[in-house]
Design an enzyme around this catalytic site. Sequence first.
Site, short mmCIF file in Angstrom:
data_model
loop_
_atom_site.label_atom_id
_atom_site.label_comp_id
_atom_site.label_asym_id
_atom_site.label_seq_id
_atom_site.Cartn_x
_atom_site.Cartn_y
_atom_site.Cartn_z
N SER A 120 0.81 -1.14 -0.04
CA SER A 120 -0.14 0.08 0.12
C SER A 120 0.92 1.25 0.14
O SER A 120 0.23 2.44 -0.10
CB SER A 120 -1.02 0.11 1.17
OG SER A 120 -0.37 -0.14 2.24
N LYS A 154 -6.59 3.34 8.97
CA LYS A 154 -5.27 4.19 8.34
C LYS A 154 -6.01 5.72 8.51
O LYS A 154 -5.39 6.69 8.54
CB LYS A 154 -4.89 3.98 6.86
CG LYS A 154 -4.27 2.71 6.77
CD LYS A 154 -3.97 2.29 5.23
CE LYS A 154 -3.21 1.02 5.31
NZ LYS A 154 -2.96 0.72 3.78
#
Length: 782
Positions: free
Chosen positions: A687, A730
């Site tokens: 990511s 996140k």
Amino acid sequence: MPDTSTVFDQKIRTLPLLPLRNLAALPKQTVHLDVARKISSTAVSAALAADRYIFLSAQMDITEEDPRPEGIFAYGTVAKVKQVMKTQNGDLRVMLDVLCRAQSITLPEKSNGYYTVTVSLIPDHPLPIHSSPLREALARQAQSGFAELSQYVESISQQQMMEVLAIDDLGFLADYITQNLFLKYGDKQKILEILDPEERMRELLLILEREVDIADLENQISDRTKERIAKNQRDFYIREQIHALEEELGEFDGDDEIAVYSDKIKKSAAPEDIKKKLMKEVERLAKMPIGAQEAGVSRIYLDTVLDLPWGVFTEQSTDLQTARKILEEDHYGLKKVKERILETLVVLQKMPNYNGQILCLVGPPGTGKTSVAQSIARATGRKFARVSLGGVHDEAEIRGHRRTYVASMPGKIIEAVREAGSVNPVILLDEVDKIGQDYKGDPAAALLEVLDPEQNKTFKDHFLDLPFDLSNVLFILTANTSDTIPRPLLDRTEVIELSSYTQEEKIHIAKNHLIPKQIKKHGLTAKEFKITDGGLNDLIRSYTREAGVRVLERTIASLCRKALKYLAEHPEETKISFKPANIEQFLGPRKFRDDPLSKQDQIGIVTGLAYTSVGGEVMPVEVSVMDGTGKIQLTGMLGDVMKESANAAISYIRSHAEELNIDGQFHKNKDIHIHVPEGAVPKDGPSAGVTMTTALVSELSGRKVDHTVAMTGEITLRGRVLAIGGLKEKTMAAYKAGIKKIVLPEANLPDLEEVDPVVKQAIEFVPATHMDTVLKTALREG
């Protein structure tokens, strides 16, 4: 004593090296060694082929089969090979006269299968004991210590004692005592390296004093053990005599015990086939002698089986309003968990015999997973038992030990049911992601039967060797991450994720749960102890940056203790209030401060987002480009997947260099360094692909990056942005860090439903399918 008359013909000599393991040889001694290693036997053969002299030195790491040159001590001794014999297994048995100390002046060099080394010989000059009162005092103390130690150590002979009393050289006396004691080779090496006889003797006296103390303690422990064994044997004989007397007087009836067990079995609610097996066990017990060891095992087995709650059901509550009230009282937030429990209660209202429910609560530490399980038991009215699985690596911990083993016992699952006293409790399997595995079996595989509704109706514990119905148990598993849970085990559960708490949630939890709890625990009152809203906000942001509230609770407890101390030291004060102005005075400097660099736009620094086992993290990526030859350096403990993402980013930039206004030859004339700070923490995952690409484009093009933008997403060679996981955590990390805009893969837009409303209100989300969108959003013009 070995003859040293010829060894000093040359002060500097090159000799074969015999590396010693767990041993140090001292001068003027005769030693016998068994030589098995090829490097050692070849060195002995080389010495025999020359003048029989060889250098003995200990290796620092005794586990090394082939020691490194720098792994061998510089100080050793020169010895002469007197005799070599070959044993039945092909090893050499070598007798050596150890002549003098020596120090290697070069590193050992390997040739022809053995080490050679150049050494400087160090002669020992005799230092008569009677030459000064100090030396005589040192010698007497050493002789006394050796004599005292001989009372504990059987290997010290009378002949050795006579030798110690006869030696008149202080240095040789220290060496002789050291060589004849069973000491760690490190202690012997220390004595070997001390060249001054008086200093050598002082060091030996310290070692002797320590060894006498240890030997005395060992003797005391041995005496206590013998006394305990003797007492146990005496108690056994007395009990047997009492039984024999009672039988003679007609006051003991061995059938009473059998009758008690038989009565318990008849009254038990266990199935009939199990009762028959238990009756057979009772019949076996009746035929055994009263004091037989097998009879004791049989009694433990019968007691364990009859203690199980056969047919004992706890009446469970299905009142939705009561359950909702309990869940709201115990926990703030956690909507998904609460809804799932209420759904279960609705089903139980319609279908009382509904079973097979297994929940897995996954979330960072301190988010309330364990306490949620206790609240579920309260809300449903069931009994509660907890099984800790962290570090369990033996299958028998789950299934139990077979009765053939000494001190065998049931597994943790059956013990939990027994502890709960009900066949339908809530059983918490805590830290299931930290189960180990070794040669004793795989506990995770044993749990497959426990957690399978089709199999656990007839679960067989090895100790019981009887089927027990676990289908009515509500199992709840907890884990910090689902990644390390075996896939077959995870498939049997319904995973509910508990995300990190927001700042507002932590404030609410602290006010309504943590502060009242700690005030009561420390004997304070709400009037005496107060934290203002500003103080609480500062406490959370500057002292307890975490996903859960565990550290926050410990910090509040610390403030309670400091409040008690302050009030005790200032009797005129009746209360204390903690606020931003004074909180640093009590807790010390703030542990977490905002990075000043993150408050300004910079070239080559981009804020990425990561998901770890402790929640979301803000992960800055730094890139530096220098003139060079096209080398790429990646630092920060990056895993293989992150390294591949960096290579994919560079390939994408090379193929689009012209449209990005970047020199197309940068991969030839520039060196690139990509670094992810907090270098001691391992990092991996795809990511960070868009983050690395943006940082590289920024550094190569000289365009600044908007510091209020964070991003996450995997990149392909064509520049497509692919979906990632852990979006909720996140975004929470970005919110806490003050990020205003997040670039995320368009494929993750449905996941925004899970994001906290407070976060969605504070942050702008920019969906991206291609790097063009990412660069346009993050990079400043010009």
